[in-house]
Write an enzyme that holds these catalytic residues in place. Sequence first.
Site, short mmCIF file in Angstrom:
data_model
loop_
_atom_site.label_atom_id
_atom_site.label_comp_id
_atom_site.label_asym_id
_atom_site.label_seq_id
_atom_site.Cartn_x
_atom_site.Cartn_y
_atom_site.Cartn_z
N ASP A 97 -77.61 93.86 28.01
CA ASP A 97 -77.08 93.21 29.00
C ASP A 97 -77.98 92.17 29.75
O ASP A 97 -77.89 92.03 31.02
CB ASP A 97 -76.80 94.35 30.19
CG ASP A 97 -78.00 95.19 30.21
OD1 ASP A 97 -79.13 94.85 29.92
OD2 ASP A 97 -77.81 96.34 30.77
N GLU A 119 -74.57 97.57 21.62
CA GLU A 119 -74.59 98.36 22.82
C GLU A 119 -73.75 97.85 23.75
O GLU A 119 -73.90 97.68 25.13
CB GLU A 119 -76.07 98.11 23.58
CG GLU A 119 -76.25 99.33 24.44
CD GLU A 119 -77.97 99.25 25.16
OE1 GLU A 119 -77.91 98.52 26.09
OE2 GLU A 119 -78.70 99.83 24.80
N GLU A 133 -77.24 92.76 35.49
CA GLU A 133 -76.81 93.43 34.22
C GLU A 133 -75.59 94.16 33.86
O GLU A 133 -74.90 93.81 33.05
CB GLU A 133 -77.83 94.41 33.75
CG GLU A 133 -79.30 94.15 33.58
CD GLU A 133 -80.26 94.17 34.68
OE1 GLU A 133 -79.67 94.09 35.78
OE2 GLU A 133 -81.33 93.38 34.58
N HIS A 210 -89.27 98.05 37.02
CA HIS A 210 -89.04 96.40 36.81
C HIS A 210 -87.65 95.98 37.38
O HIS A 210 -87.42 94.86 37.64
CB HIS A 210 -89.25 96.02 35.54
CG HIS A 210 -88.09 96.45 34.50
ND1 HIS A 210 -86.87 95.59 34.41
CD2 HIS A 210 -87.89 97.31 33.48
CE1 HIS A 210 -86.01 96.04 33.63
NE2 HIS A 210 -86.52 97.31 33.16
N ARG A 212 -84.35 94.59 39.23
CA ARG A 212 -84.29 93.56 40.33
C ARG A 212 -83.89 94.39 41.69
O ARG A 212 -84.45 94.12 42.80
CB ARG A 212 -83.33 92.49 40.11
CG ARG A 212 -83.60 91.25 39.63
CD ARG A 212 -82.74 90.31 39.09
NE ARG A 212 -83.35 89.04 39.19
CZ ARG A 212 -83.78 88.45 37.91
NH1 ARG A 212 -84.32 89.28 37.17
NH2 ARG A 212 -84.33 87.15 37.80
N HIS A 243 -94.96 96.07 34.48
CA HIS A 243 -94.10 94.75 33.68
C HIS A 243 -94.64 93.72 34.10
O HIS A 243 -95.33 93.36 35.39
CB HIS A 243 -92.71 95.16 34.22
CG HIS A 243 -91.57 94.05 33.77
ND1 HIS A 243 -91.67 92.91 33.90
CD2 HIS A 243 -90.63 94.49 32.93
CE1 HIS A 243 -90.50 92.30 33.01
NE2 HIS A 243 -90.07 93.27 32.43
C1 UD1 Z 1 -85.35 91.02 31.96
C2 UD1 Z 1 -83.91 91.34 32.21
C3 UD1 Z 1 -83.71 92.65 32.58
C4 UD1 Z 1 -84.40 93.68 31.47
C5 UD1 Z 1 -85.66 93.40 31.42
C6 UD1 Z 1 -86.48 94.16 30.28
C7 UD1 Z 1 -82.41 89.50 33.09
C8 UD1 Z 1 -81.94 88.99 34.14
N1 UD1 Z 1 -83.49 90.65 33.31
O1 UD1 Z 1 -85.91 91.28 33.29
O2 UD1 Z 1 -82.29 93.08 32.26
O3 UD1 Z 1 -84.20 95.19 31.60
O4 UD1 Z 1 -86.02 91.97 31.39
O5 UD1 Z 1 -87.67 94.13 30.62
O6 UD1 Z 1 -82.01 89.09 31.96
N2 UD1 Z 1 -93.00 87.64 32.09
C9 UD1 Z 1 -94.07 87.34 31.67
N3 UD1 Z 1 -94.06 87.56 30.27
C10 UD1 Z 1 -93.05 88.32 29.64
C11 UD1 Z 1 -92.16 88.63 30.22
C12 UD1 Z 1 -91.82 88.28 31.62
O7 UD1 Z 1 -95.00 86.54 32.12
O8 UD1 Z 1 -93.39 88.42 28.38
C13 UD1 Z 1 -92.76 87.59 33.80
C14 UD1 Z 1 -92.33 85.76 33.56
O9 UD1 Z 1 -93.02 85.11 35.17
C15 UD1 Z 1 -90.83 85.75 34.11
C16 UD1 Z 1 -90.46 86.95 34.84
O10 UD1 Z 1 -91.53 87.97 34.34
O11 UD1 Z 1 -90.41 84.54 34.56
C17 UD1 Z 1 -89.11 87.49 34.84
O12 UD1 Z 1 -88.53 87.50 33.60
P1 UD1 Z 1 -87.08 87.73 33.33
O13 UD1 Z 1 -86.74 88.07 31.89
O14 UD1 Z 1 -86.31 86.71 34.03
O15 UD1 Z 1 -86.71 89.15 34.24
P2 UD1 Z 1 -87.11 90.68 33.98
O16 UD1 Z 1 -87.48 91.36 35.31
O17 UD1 Z 1 -88.31 90.61 32.78
N1 UDP Z 2 -91.63 99.74 26.50
C1 UDP Z 2 -92.95 99.23 25.73
N2 UDP Z 2 -93.75 98.98 26.39
C2 UDP Z 2 -94.10 99.14 27.52
C3 UDP Z 2 -92.96 99.78 28.19
C4 UDP Z 2 -91.75 99.90 27.63
O1 UDP Z 2 -92.70 99.02 24.49
O2 UDP Z 2 -95.13 99.05 28.22
C5 UDP Z 2 -90.24 99.85 25.52
C6 UDP Z 2 -89.52 101.20 25.91
O3 UDP Z 2 -90.01 102.03 25.16
C7 UDP Z 2 -88.23 100.76 25.51
C8 UDP Z 2 -88.22 99.38 26.20
O4 UDP Z 2 -89.47 98.94 26.05
O5 UDP Z 2 -87.86 100.84 24.14
C9 UDP Z 2 -87.52 99.26 27.51
O6 UDP Z 2 -87.71 97.83 27.87
P1 UDP Z 2 -87.68 97.89 29.43
O7 UDP Z 2 -87.83 98.95 30.28
O8 UDP Z 2 -88.58 96.51 29.99
O9 UDP Z 2 -86.02 97.19 29.84
P2 UDP Z 2 -84.60 97.97 30.13
O10 UDP Z 2 -84.61 99.01 28.80
O11 UDP Z 2 -84.87 98.58 31.28
O12 UDP Z 2 -83.77 96.92 29.92
#
Ligand code: UD1
Ligand code: UDP
Length: 369
Positions: A97, A119, A133, A210, A212, A243
């Site tokens: 999602d 999923e 999501e 993490h 929103r 995160h």
């Molecule tokens: C995203 C997904 C969320 C999912 C989550 C899993 C969307 C809108 N959100 O949220 O559904 O649950 O991932 O973790 O699709 N960043 C880094 N390095 C990384 C990852 C993120 O620096 O490897 C930072 C960057 O500044 C980036 C920000 O995090 O712009 C946000 O990343 P983004 O994927 O937009 O949103 P998440 O909160 O990670």
């Molecule tokens: N996870 C990981 N390292 C971390 C935190 C989470 O590998 O430091 C794994 C966790 O076991 C799960 C997945 O990442 O499989 C979940 O990701 P996240 O919580 O970012 O996203 P969500 O599932 O909420 O979309």
Amino acid sequence: MKRVLTVFGTRPEAIKLAPVVERLMQRPDDFTVEVAVTAQHREMLDQVLGLFDITPDYDLDIMVPGQSLTQVTTRVLSGLAPILESSRPDFVIVQGDTTTTFAASLAAFYHRVKVAHVEAGLRTQDRLQPYPEEMSRRLTTQLSDVHFAPTVAARDHLLAEGVADGRIHVTGNTVIDALIETMDEPYEFEDPTICKALESGRRIVLVTAHRRENWGEPMRDICAAVSMLVRTHQDIHVLFAVHLNPQVQAVVREQLGGLERVGLLPPLEYLPFIKLMLASEIILSDSGGVQEEAPSLGKPVLVLREVTERHEAVEAGTVLLVGTNSEHVVAAASRLLTDPSEYDRMSRAANPFGDGNAATRIADVLASL
Ligand code: UD1
Ligand code: UDP
């Protein structure tokens, strides 16, 4: 022979699609498989690609710090267009999602390529929670031709929305495949913050957050709860895997940095993260994947959200929805830390989300279409 393009971009999608990519690649007579990563996440995606030994055929490398939903959507759409044009797959496979999931499905639809959604069918029935999501998965359902529902309840959501029964396949969640494949690998912790916590002999409380909806005030409330918990329970050590989202980093580091018996960790690779879940007494998290994994590990999860789309875990009694109000979180955590019967009730290791064979079922269905 089917041509399949798998598209993913974030950590959870990578973990949950890795077993699918693996199964499809084991069947070269049935499938030609390509992998496109959007890299909506960069470091957190690369951690997973390394562990599962996946080398993408295409890498859109779209991530920018503090990216907006619009930026992610438009970059995925424009980045995938030429790939879909030249590759002409029979199916695009997406998972979950995220904005990558939705935008990749839309890109496939624009190119008249069929979408298979892994999923499918998770719903809170609240358009705004989780945001965005719930809307991403509803729109992905509309754009998909084949729906791989992890549970019967997910299938029922799809049926209620008018998806044809014949297009839905209940497979279990591929996260259990990934978990089972990974959890028995040997691993020794090296991170000094983790080693210090484990060597202290104190009980570990693992935290991730993490979403929103939890940015800002709710995240401060979660941090306040952590700080109250370590004050009231001298025998616990909190480890918070923070995160990389700057919205999360800023608040957590400001509120909890330097606090005694609270260790702030970078995002962990999947194998150490599983080992840390196993080493923990309880988990506080707003993560979707963690709610699905923890029942297999026999670890109670207090879900830091007001609603969940993982109702199966709540019904199985392995997770409890507590929201983010500090007092509620502290009360629920304290109960688990002090009441062995309550702890035993929640820590049953039965998993309603799958048996570890979801990816094989998905490959079988795709081969038969
Ligand atoms: C995203 C997904 C969320 C999912 C989550 C899993 C969307 C809108 N959100 O949220 O559904 O649950 O991932 O973790 O699709 N960043 C880094 N390095 C990384 C990852 C993120 O620096 O490897 C930072 C960057 O500044 C980036 C920000 O995090 O712009 C946000 O990343 P983004 O994927 O937009 O949103 P998440 O909160 O990670
Ligand atoms: N996870 C990981 N390292 C971390 C935190 C989470 O590998 O430091 C794994 C966790 O076991 C799960 C997945 O990442 O499989 C979940 O990701 P996240 O919580 O970012 O996203 P969500 O599932 O909420 O979309």
